[in-house]
Scaffold this active site. Sequence first.
Site, mmCIF file in Angstrom:
data_model
loop_
_atom_site.group_PDB
_atom_site.id
_atom_site.type_symbol
_atom_site.label_atom_id
_atom_site.label_comp_id
_atom_site.label_asym_id
_atom_site.label_seq_id
_atom_site.Cartn_x
_atom_site.Cartn_y
_atom_site.Cartn_z
ATOM 1 N N CYS A 78 0.868 -1.178 0.000
ATOM 2 C CA CYS A 78 0.000 0.000 0.000
ATOM 3 C C CYS A 78 0.904 1.227 0.000
ATOM 4 O O CYS A 78 1.517 1.539 1.011
ATOM 5 C CB CYS A 78 -0.919 -0.007 1.222
ATOM 6 S SG CYS A 78 -1.920 1.482 1.399
ATOM 7 N N GLY A 79 0.981 1.902 -1.144
ATOM 8 C CA GLY A 79 1.904 3.017 -1.282
ATOM 9 C C GLY A 79 1.580 4.193 -0.379
ATOM 10 O O GLY A 79 2.481 4.818 0.203
ATOM 11 N N ASN A 161 1.415 -5.929 -5.596
ATOM 12 C CA ASN A 161 0.015 -6.361 -5.634
ATOM 13 C C ASN A 161 -0.469 -6.221 -7.077
ATOM 14 O O ASN A 161 0.133 -5.493 -7.869
ATOM 15 C CB ASN A 161 -0.845 -5.538 -4.652
ATOM 16 C CG ASN A 161 -0.701 -4.033 -4.852
ATOM 17 O OD1 ASN A 161 -0.033 -3.563 -5.765
ATOM 18 N ND2 ASN A 161 -1.341 -3.261 -4.009
ATOM 19 N N HIS A 163 -2.365 -5.240 -10.540
ATOM 20 C CA HIS A 163 -3.033 -4.069 -11.111
ATOM 21 C C HIS A 163 -3.417 -4.309 -12.557
ATOM 22 O O HIS A 163 -2.652 -4.900 -13.324
ATOM 23 C CB HIS A 163 -2.118 -2.836 -11.043
ATOM 24 C CG HIS A 163 -1.974 -2.291 -9.662
ATOM 25 N ND1 HIS A 163 -2.812 -1.334 -9.157
ATOM 26 C CD2 HIS A 163 -1.103 -2.599 -8.670
ATOM 27 C CE1 HIS A 163 -2.461 -1.059 -7.907
ATOM 28 N NE2 HIS A 163 -1.428 -1.814 -7.583
ATOM 29 N N GLU A 212 -10.025 -0.001 -5.861
ATOM 30 C CA GLU A 212 -9.090 -0.839 -5.116
ATOM 31 C C GLU A 212 -9.723 -2.169 -4.735
ATOM 32 O O GLU A 212 -10.869 -2.223 -4.300
ATOM 33 C CB GLU A 212 -8.612 -0.116 -3.849
ATOM 34 C CG GLU A 212 -7.578 0.962 -4.127
ATOM 35 C CD GLU A 212 -6.825 1.357 -2.869
ATOM 36 O OE1 GLU A 212 -6.229 0.472 -2.216
ATOM 37 O OE2 GLU A 212 -6.840 2.547 -2.523
ATOM 38 N N CYS A 221 -4.548 5.843 -4.651
ATOM 39 C CA CYS A 221 -3.922 4.523 -4.501
ATOM 40 C C CYS A 221 -2.488 4.664 -4.968
ATOM 41 O O CYS A 221 -2.239 4.910 -6.153
ATOM 42 C CB CYS A 221 -4.670 3.487 -5.335
ATOM 43 S SG CYS A 221 -3.896 1.850 -5.346
ATOM 44 N N GLY A 222 -1.540 4.537 -4.030
ATOM 45 C CA GLY A 222 -0.137 4.746 -4.366
ATOM 46 C C GLY A 222 0.409 3.718 -5.334
ATOM 47 O O GLY A 222 1.069 4.063 -6.322
ATOM 48 N N THR A 223 0.134 2.435 -5.071
ATOM 49 C CA THR A 223 0.625 1.412 -6.008
ATOM 50 C C THR A 223 -0.107 1.539 -7.340
ATOM 51 O O THR A 223 0.458 1.245 -8.395
ATOM 52 C CB THR A 223 0.449 -0.011 -5.446
ATOM 53 O OG1 THR A 223 -0.925 -0.215 -5.098
ATOM 54 C CG2 THR A 223 1.339 -0.232 -4.224
ATOM 55 N N GLY A 224 -1.365 2.013 -7.302
ATOM 56 C CA GLY A 224 -2.120 2.233 -8.542
ATOM 57 C C GLY A 224 -1.499 3.332 -9.385
ATOM 58 O O GLY A 224 -1.444 3.241 -10.618
#
Length: 278
Positions: A78-79, A161, A163, A212, A221-224
């Site tokens: 989770c970024g 994770n 995406h 998410e 969403c950081g990883t997004g």
Amino acid sequence: MSMNVAYTRMHGTGNVILVVDMRTGSTGPPSPSRIRELGDEATGPGFDQLMWVTAADDPAYAAQYRIFNADGSEVEQCGNGVRCVAAMLANTGTHTRSFTLLSPAGPVEAQVDDDGLVEVSMGQPEFEPSRVPFVAERREDRYELDVDGLSYDVCVVAMGNPHCVLQVDDVAKAPVATLGARIEGHERFPEKTNVGFVCITGRDTIDLRVHERGVGETAACGTGACAAVVTGQMLGLLDTEVSVRLPGGLVVVSWRGGQEPVWLTGNAETLSEGTIDL
């Protein structure tokens, strides 16, 4: 027997993060049903993600953490959450402004800048379908994904994770809730997926909304953001450093390609503090 622990309720780009510092504690995280109660503002402090921070076994790491979505499910990265953990550690004065954390997805370097912005290394993007995981015969830059009889061009990548990224002409009109939910649980994503709807507005700017996994649409969403940028870079559409406009605000993603980690820079601000009964 009640078990009260302190929390810091924070946000990273509008994504609400509950940070619980258990570096000196011994109790484990709450049950999924209790997490759902705590995550709902009607029955708890309310959050998108819970970051459960504990002491690391290896002294090379300032701390380690586990991540739980508001629906009780545990995820790998989770970024926005890791930026909040880094800011909490810097704010408590127990660490310098630069350190390494251990996440379920691997080591994360973090640097808390004097202006309050936090830079974190989100690891290398993983494009190999089996590693995402995504069901495909071979790795490609784009895939055709059939949803309810319609075909969508998507990019697929893991940032710790899974995406799925779709390009749209206008994020305001994107069917984030409906299509996002259908793709999240699509049979070609055996562990479900986060779904990003991206509009490329320049070589160094994009607009993004993210559905998410286990949460629904969030403010950020950081990883997004990382996934949207690296897939755009792989298609030759984006430069090495990109500003990502999310509903909750702005983050900056930079990636130099190859085996380099993806860097995510954004805010991490405290909203409130309190205690919860586990």
